[in-house]
Design an enzyme around this catalytic site. Structure first.
Site, PDB file in Angstrom:
ATOM      1  N   ALA A  12       0.691  -1.415   0.096  1.00 24.52           N
ATOM      2  CA  ALA A  12      -0.047  -0.057   0.117  1.00 24.52           C
ATOM      3  C   ALA A  12       0.870   1.168   0.046  1.00 24.52           C
ATOM      4  O   ALA A  12       0.685   2.116  -0.767  1.00 24.52           O
ATOM      5  CB  ALA A  12      -1.022   0.030   1.339  1.00 24.52           C
ATOM      6  N   LYS A  32       9.098   1.847   9.226  1.00 26.32           N
ATOM      7  CA  LYS A  32       9.738   1.511  10.748  1.00 26.32           C
ATOM      8  C   LYS A  32      11.220   0.727  10.676  1.00 26.32           C
ATOM      9  O   LYS A  32      11.900   0.942  11.339  1.00 26.32           O
ATOM     10  CB  LYS A  32       8.647   0.868  11.597  1.00 26.32           C
ATOM     11  CG  LYS A  32       9.244   0.556  12.824  1.00 26.32           C
ATOM     12  CD  LYS A  32       7.737   0.303  14.013  1.00 26.32           C
ATOM     13  CE  LYS A  32       7.169  -0.918  13.707  1.00 26.32           C
ATOM     14  NZ  LYS A  32       6.309  -1.102  14.808  1.00 26.32           N
ATOM     15  N   THR A  40       3.543  -7.381   3.641  1.00 20.96           N
ATOM     16  CA  THR A  40       3.717  -7.702   2.061  1.00 20.96           C
ATOM     17  C   THR A  40       4.677  -8.816   1.850  1.00 20.96           C
ATOM     18  O   THR A  40       4.400  -9.778   1.071  1.00 20.96           O
ATOM     19  CB  THR A  40       3.904  -6.537   1.292  1.00 20.96           C
ATOM     20  OG1 THR A  40       2.696  -5.742   1.724  1.00 20.96           O
ATOM     21  CG2 THR A  40       3.879  -6.981  -0.130  1.00 20.96           C
ATOM     22  N   ARG A  41       5.758  -8.810   2.381  1.00 23.12           N
ATOM     23  CA  ARG A  41       7.012  -9.597   2.181  1.00 23.12           C
ATOM     24  C   ARG A  41       6.690 -10.842   2.400  1.00 23.12           C
ATOM     25  O   ARG A  41       7.312 -11.901   1.856  1.00 23.12           O
ATOM     26  CB  ARG A  41       8.367  -8.742   2.860  1.00 23.12           C
ATOM     27  CG  ARG A  41       9.624  -9.923   2.757  1.00 23.12           C
ATOM     28  CD  ARG A  41      10.571  -9.195   3.569  1.00 23.12           C
ATOM     29  NE  ARG A  41      11.805 -10.041   3.891  1.00 23.12           N
ATOM     30  CZ  ARG A  41      12.992  -9.703   4.191  1.00 23.12           C
ATOM     31  NH1 ARG A  41      13.124  -8.679   4.900  1.00 23.12           N
ATOM     32  NH2 ARG A  41      13.985 -10.484   4.311  1.00 23.12           N
ATOM     33  N   ALA A  43       3.583 -12.270   2.627  1.00 22.35           N
ATOM     34  CA  ALA A  43       2.587 -12.984   1.950  1.00 22.35           C
ATOM     35  C   ALA A  43       2.602 -14.305   1.113  1.00 22.35           C
ATOM     36  O   ALA A  43       3.548 -14.047  -0.135  1.00 22.35           O
ATOM     37  CB  ALA A  43       1.695 -11.920   1.121  1.00 22.35           C
ATOM     38  N   GLU A 110      -8.222 -21.021  -3.611  1.00 19.91           N
ATOM     39  CA  GLU A 110      -8.123 -21.021  -2.113  1.00 19.91           C
ATOM     40  C   GLU A 110      -9.564 -20.988  -1.676  1.00 19.91           C
ATOM     41  O   GLU A 110     -10.498 -20.661  -2.101  1.00 19.91           O
ATOM     42  CB  GLU A 110      -7.244 -19.597  -1.888  1.00 19.91           C
ATOM     43  CG  GLU A 110      -5.837 -19.698  -2.410  1.00 19.91           C
ATOM     44  CD  GLU A 110      -4.930 -18.696  -1.689  1.00 19.91           C
ATOM     45  OE1 GLU A 110      -5.468 -18.057  -1.009  1.00 19.91           O
ATOM     46  OE2 GLU A 110      -4.004 -18.764  -2.404  1.00 19.91           O
ATOM     47  N   ASP A 204       0.792   0.348  14.987  1.00 20.04           N
ATOM     48  CA  ASP A 204       1.115   1.718  15.048  1.00 20.04           C
ATOM     49  C   ASP A 204      -0.102   2.800  14.693  1.00 20.04           C
ATOM     50  O   ASP A 204      -0.400   3.841  14.995  1.00 20.04           O
ATOM     51  CB  ASP A 204       2.358   2.009  14.462  1.00 20.04           C
ATOM     52  CG  ASP A 204       3.412   0.987  15.329  1.00 20.04           C
ATOM     53  OD1 ASP A 204       3.253   0.513  16.346  1.00 20.04           O
ATOM     54  OD2 ASP A 204       4.427   0.662  14.424  1.00 20.04           O
ATOM     55  N   HIS A 225      -5.312 -17.553  11.138  1.00 20.87           N
ATOM     56  CA  HIS A 225      -5.248 -18.200   9.979  1.00 20.87           C
ATOM     57  C   HIS A 225      -5.196 -19.734  10.750  1.00 20.87           C
ATOM     58  O   HIS A 225      -4.630 -20.094  11.694  1.00 20.87           O
ATOM     59  CB  HIS A 225      -3.773 -18.184   9.423  1.00 20.87           C
ATOM     60  CG  HIS A 225      -3.764 -18.688   7.985  1.00 20.87           C
ATOM     61  ND1 HIS A 225      -3.519 -20.054   7.865  1.00 20.87           N
ATOM     62  CD2 HIS A 225      -3.570 -18.126   6.754  1.00 20.87           C
ATOM     63  CE1 HIS A 225      -3.418 -20.029   6.520  1.00 20.87           C
ATOM     64  NE2 HIS A 225      -3.445 -19.122   5.828  1.00 20.87           N
ATOM     65  N   ARG A 269     -12.019 -19.196   6.241  1.00 16.81           N
ATOM     66  CA  ARG A 269     -11.322 -19.156   7.228  1.00 16.81           C
ATOM     67  C   ARG A 269     -11.644 -19.253   8.511  1.00 16.81           C
ATOM     68  O   ARG A 269     -11.023 -20.185   9.395  1.00 16.81           O
ATOM     69  CB  ARG A 269      -9.998 -18.000   6.953  1.00 16.81           C
ATOM     70  CG  ARG A 269      -9.017 -18.299   5.969  1.00 16.81           C
ATOM     71  CD  ARG A 269      -8.059 -17.084   5.782  1.00 16.81           C
ATOM     72  NE  ARG A 269      -7.134 -17.455   4.802  1.00 16.81           N
ATOM     73  CZ  ARG A 269      -6.022 -16.629   4.376  1.00 16.81           C
ATOM     74  NH1 ARG A 269      -5.935 -15.325   5.197  1.00 16.81           N
ATOM     75  NH2 ARG A 269      -5.312 -16.943   3.255  1.00 16.81           N
ATOM     76  N   HIS A 330      -3.502 -13.547  12.109  1.00 13.67           N
ATOM     77  CA  HIS A 330      -3.026 -13.366  10.807  1.00 13.67           C
ATOM     78  C   HIS A 330      -3.448 -12.052  10.386  1.00 13.67           C
ATOM     79  O   HIS A 330      -2.550 -11.448   9.376  1.00 13.67           O
ATOM     80  CB  HIS A 330      -3.460 -14.480   9.941  1.00 13.67           C
ATOM     81  CG  HIS A 330      -2.964 -14.553   8.509  1.00 13.67           C
ATOM     82  ND1 HIS A 330      -1.662 -14.553   8.368  1.00 13.67           N
ATOM     83  CD2 HIS A 330      -3.621 -14.256   7.393  1.00 13.67           C
ATOM     84  CE1 HIS A 330      -1.559 -14.427   7.016  1.00 13.67           C
ATOM     85  NE2 HIS A 330      -2.570 -14.297   6.326  1.00 13.67           N
ATOM     86  N   ARG A 365     -12.017 -12.039   6.191  1.00 12.84           N
ATOM     87  CA  ARG A 365     -11.376 -11.639   4.863  1.00 12.84           C
ATOM     88  C   ARG A 365     -11.480 -12.871   3.900  1.00 12.84           C
ATOM     89  O   ARG A 365     -10.964 -14.135   4.319  1.00 12.84           O
ATOM     90  CB  ARG A 365     -10.088 -11.271   5.017  1.00 12.84           C
ATOM     91  CG  ARG A 365      -9.112 -10.990   3.989  1.00 12.84           C
ATOM     92  CD  ARG A 365      -8.152 -10.351   3.891  1.00 12.84           C
ATOM     93  NE  ARG A 365      -6.944 -11.367   4.790  1.00 12.84           N
ATOM     94  CZ  ARG A 365      -5.937 -12.048   4.254  1.00 12.84           C
ATOM     95  NH1 ARG A 365      -6.157 -11.921   2.842  1.00 12.84           N
ATOM     96  NH2 ARG A 365      -5.544 -12.955   4.765  1.00 12.84           N
ATOM     97  N   LEU A 371      -3.719  -8.195  -0.780  1.00 15.52           N
ATOM     98  CA  LEU A 371      -2.895  -7.517  -1.722  1.00 15.52           C
ATOM     99  C   LEU A 371      -3.515  -6.745  -2.527  1.00 15.52           C
ATOM    100  O   LEU A 371      -3.268  -5.283  -2.772  1.00 15.52           O
ATOM    101  CB  LEU A 371      -1.936  -8.436  -2.118  1.00 15.52           C
ATOM    102  CG  LEU A 371      -0.979  -9.004  -1.288  1.00 15.52           C
ATOM    103  CD1 LEU A 371      -0.107 -10.419  -2.113  1.00 15.52           C
ATOM    104  CD2 LEU A 371       0.021  -8.332  -0.788  1.00 15.52           C
TER     105      LEU A 371
END
Length: 511
Positions: A12, A32, A40-41, A43, A110, A204, A225, A269, A330, A365, A371
């Protein structure tokens, strides 16, 4: 043009920084940790969009509404599914190499999707591929980047957000003024003892926005999850593994999900997570197992190379035997309330990504929509900033005095907050199943703590976690009926198994 301060370095924030720079704005991006660190990294599952001939935006819309348990905002979902395909095409232009086969883009199925529409990159490295491409794109733009810099508070003047207080790596607090502040700080999984989130996910942005009098909503909806590896760090095992045919079994080896839902392991989920949780309770705390042996070692290594390495690093061979799994916190469906352009209730403040409550997710979700949501609403927020006469007017007249946070949650009595105890408390009483007795106990304990003044990253995060924990418990107490991920065992309309709620192994560990 406007001065835009983007806080957060996931999909985002990176998307907003790229698009705002391309629109001619002056952009500063604050993150941060290092620029590539964030949810994101990590996912794995992918990004969902109706891109294929046998699919449609209408089907994606219907699936998202159903998964949201009746609380998703239809207008927001319509924006997501209609604009999503173009945002995926943008990602391809940015350099994301989604997996391809002989017939073009590969796609997976999924949970709760009626069609296979989930794109992956690098098998189970979709988030990392997106992050890598967007970081490279940002670095090619004229974006000022501040790494190792944390949001402390927002600056508010005359009811408008005019910038932010930031804590740098040196420990000094500095002010950055801006015509528009875009919060993209991610989620709050670190509220809980067991989470799939990285250590930076301490809520935060939501906490700072609340202190600045922004409206927050749906904080009671945390998605757990179903399949985190029951090993140190509870690493996520992507839902895509179940989409490829892996099944859940109890300690006797019986596949139990079909007794719970006709969709089995691909039910929504919240359904799967509670079923896993309950079966573990019935087994005296022993974890259930995920059986992926039918896929074979070669296919597991090809399709899920990152996961294969993680599982084997834990000393497990999932090609030969099922592996133990457990639910873990999650994703936050709630957050800062926004409109369809990312505007919050406070002028000058925008929120995008997991920190925002756009209304897309409702109470649960749909897999791989996160994403997509980040890309779609980041794009819309930048367009709103660009079109805003208010932003251009604000740029012409900077107030002379520094802004201050508008609201404080500080109640200075009792002991300083203990993060480990807070996380254990939230896991035990505000986790997959809740009731008034447990929520009241959590509220009392949280109110007995106070947060120290934020002088470094740890103390700033602890203040945010305490503020957010109190808000989450209050929201959970206010919603007395069960819905989606918010499951109250004291809801008279809910039938729960006649199983004694003995502590699980994870709960005993947390205690």
């Amino acid at each position: 043009m406007a001065r835009v301060l983007v806080i957060g370095g996931g999909i985002a924030g990176l998307w907003a920084a790229v698009k705002a720079t391309d629109a001619g704005h002056t952009v500063e991006l604050v993150t941060k940790a290092e620029l590539a660190e964030g949810n994101t990294r990590y996912a794995q599952g992918g990004i969902a969009a109706a891109l294929f001939p046998d699919d449609s935006a209408e089907r994606h819309f219907a699936d998202t509404i159903e998964a949201g348990a009746g609380l998703a905002d239809p207008a927001a979902v319509r924006v997501l599914v209609d604009e999503g395909p173009d945002r995926v095409r943008d990602l391809i232009r940015f350099g994301v190499a989604f997996d391809r086969g002989e017939s073009g883009l590969e796609r997976g199925l999924e949970a709760a999707h009626s069609r296979a529409r989930v794109l992956h990159a690098g098998g189970d490295a979709t988030g990392a591929a997106i992050e890598h491409a967007l970081v490279a794109t940002v670095r090619r733009r004229a974006v000022a980047i501040d790494e190792q810099t944390m949001l402390v508070d927002l600056l508010v003047e005359g009811g408008h957000v005019v910038g932010a207080q930031l804590l740098g790596a040196s420990g000094a607090v500095v002010e950055r003024r801006a015509d528009a502040v875009v919060l993209a700080t991610g989620g709050s999984g670190c509220l809980f003892r067991h989470t799939t989130n990285p250590a930076v996910a301490t809520g935060d942005g939501v906490a700072a926005a609340w202190r600045a009098s922004a409206r927050v909503a749906d904080l009671e909806f945390t998605q757990f999850h179903p399949t985190a590896l029951a090993a140190p760090g509870t690493p996520l095992i992507s839902e895509a593994v179940r989409g490829e045919g892996a099944v859940l079994r109890d300690e006797s080896g019986r596949r139990f999900m079909l007794d719970v839902d006709a969709r089995g392991e691909l039910a929504p989920r919240d359904v799967v997570a509670r079923a896993v949780w309950r079966r573990s309770l019935e087994q005296g705390g022993a974890p259930v197992v995920l059986d992926a042996t039918a896929l074979g070692g070669a296919e597991l290594a090809r399709r899920f190379p990152g996961l294969d390495a993680v599982v084997r690093a834990a000393g497990l061979d999932w090609a030969r035997e099922p592996v133990p799994v457990t639910p873990a916190a999650h994703y936050a469906m709630g957050g800062i309330a926004t409109d369809l352009e990312g505007r919050t209730s406070v002028p000058g403040l925008f929120a995008i990504g997991e920190v925002a409550r756009t209304g897309v997710h409702g109470a649960n979700r749909l897999a791989s929509n996160s994403l997509l949501e980040a890309a779609v609403f980041a794009d819309r927020a930048v367009r709103a900033i660009t079109a805003s006469e208010a932003s251009r007017a604000a740029a012409a007249s900077e107030a002379a005095v520094a802004g201050t946070p508008a609201r404080s949650a500080q109640v200075v009595h009792g002991a300083p907050v203990d993060r480990d105890e807070l996380q254990a408390l939230m896991w035990s009483h505000v986790g997959l199943e809740r009731d008034e007795e447990g929520l009241a106990a959590a509220s009392a304990r949280l109110n007995a703590w106070h947060a120290l003044d934020p002088v470094d990253r740890r103390s700033a995060e602890d203040r945010n976690l305490l503020d957010l924990a109190r808000l989450t418990v209050a929201a959970a107490r206010a919603r007395r009926t069960s819905c989606g991920a918010h499951f109250r065992t004291d809801d008279p309309n809910v039938v729960v198994p006649a199983t004694l709620h003995e502590p699980t192994a994870l709960e005993r560990e947390a205690a």
